[in-house]
Design a protein around this motif. Sequence first.
Motif, PDB file in Angstrom:
ATOM      1  N   ARG A   1       0.819  -1.206   0.000  1.00 31.42           N
ATOM      2  CA  ARG A   1       0.000   0.000   0.000  1.00 31.42           C
ATOM      3  C   ARG A   1       0.856   1.262   0.000  1.00 31.42           C
ATOM      4  O   ARG A   1       0.650   2.166  -0.817  1.00 31.42           O
ATOM      5  N   THR A   2       1.836   1.341   0.886  1.00 32.72           N
ATOM      6  CA  THR A   2       2.628   2.569   1.021  1.00 32.72           C
ATOM      7  C   THR A   2       3.602   2.773  -0.141  1.00 32.72           C
ATOM      8  O   THR A   2       3.971   3.910  -0.446  1.00 32.72           O
ATOM      9  N   GLU A   3       4.017   1.690  -0.794  1.00 30.03           N
ATOM     10  CA  GLU A   3       4.941   1.809  -1.925  1.00 30.03           C
ATOM     11  C   GLU A   3       4.206   1.923  -3.265  1.00 30.03           C
ATOM     12  O   GLU A   3       4.843   1.873  -4.324  1.00 30.03           O
ATOM     13  N   ASN A   4       2.888   2.067  -3.224  1.00 35.47           N
ATOM     14  CA  ASN A   4       2.078   2.231  -4.440  1.00 35.47           C
ATOM     15  C   ASN A   4       2.299   1.094  -5.439  1.00 35.47           C
ATOM     16  O   ASN A   4       2.448   1.316  -6.654  1.00 35.47           O
ATOM     17  N   LYS A   5       2.292  -0.126  -4.918  1.00 36.24           N
ATOM     18  CA  LYS A   5       2.532  -1.296  -5.761  1.00 36.24           C
ATOM     19  C   LYS A   5       1.238  -1.949  -6.239  1.00 36.24           C
ATOM     20  O   LYS A   5       1.273  -3.048  -6.808  1.00 36.24           O
ATOM     21  N   VAL A   6       0.120  -1.279  -6.009  1.00 34.36           N
ATOM     22  CA  VAL A   6      -1.171  -1.796  -6.472  1.00 34.36           C
ATOM     23  C   VAL A   6      -1.920  -0.692  -7.209  1.00 34.36           C
ATOM     24  O   VAL A   6      -2.091   0.414  -6.672  1.00 34.36           O
TER      25      VAL A   6
END
Length: 307
Positions: free
Chosen positions: A43-48
């Motif tokens: 979520r925090t690394e914008n991987k979705v």
Amino acid sequence: MLKTVRKGEWFHIIVPKEWEGTTVEEIFRQVWEAPKKLTHHFRTENKVLVNGSRINWNLPLTPGTTLQIQLFEDEDPQVIPYYYDIDILFEDDHVLVINKPPFMNTHPNNPLKDSNTLINAAAFYLQSKGEIRNIRQIHRLDQNTTGTILFAKHALAGAILDKMLEKRDIKRTYIAAVHGLLRQKKGTINKPIGRDRHHPTKRRVSPTGQEAITHYQLLKDDKNKQLSYMKCWLETGRTHQIRVHLSHLGHPIVGDTLYGGQPVILRQALHAAKLEFSHPMTKEKLVCHAPIIGQLDIFKNIDVYSI
């Protein structure tokens, strides 16, 4: 089975009808049962993404849209790559199933020094294909046991498979040659297993041990040699579980001198013949059979594909 495709570092899932109204947060935490730390990382690394755009993890998904997850970035391997010509039973972008040879440990005791183990060989194999991954072992086999072992190629697949193993949703079927003729053709051994305080590596049936459940069924017997050939499948995965349980039953495995077997062959006659599981990302039903390796002639009349 989900409709999926890989595009570079990204894994695309077409949101199915059964996910309608489900949020990305719920997919990670309830459908996949991923750990909080791993979910937070995605979520925090914008991987979705959804349809190529950042999304609110708490808004419901719409069937037919594309859920995109960044799964295939390079990682620093946590073990020393080691060349060994491994026998691949199944492989895709997410999982790897290997037919483990005899006389080889599954993983190193010291990752910084030991290298001649199966997971090191798997790391070398992936690197040779240009896949720089921190491969993850889902379960293990004893050094002298052969057969199917499951690995995950990325953290999310590893987390899903770990949970499946914990919930007993991965079925492992073994074949064993044991001394003596079975009185019961099939049965269940439900005896807890703990450490043997008189031996550093040995285990034993102990009332204070951990729960251990082994099912077994006779395949055939050899009355002349007083041997029985059986298949066993596990509900738990304790160290030396099948070896301890069969010895406790009065039928030690041939070659397993630690638990009372006679040294008529060079190692214990135990082989992980079949692995059954649902694919962690697509939910496809997978069945992997492992041919006998290591010149174990004692199993020459057993067809592993019929197990």
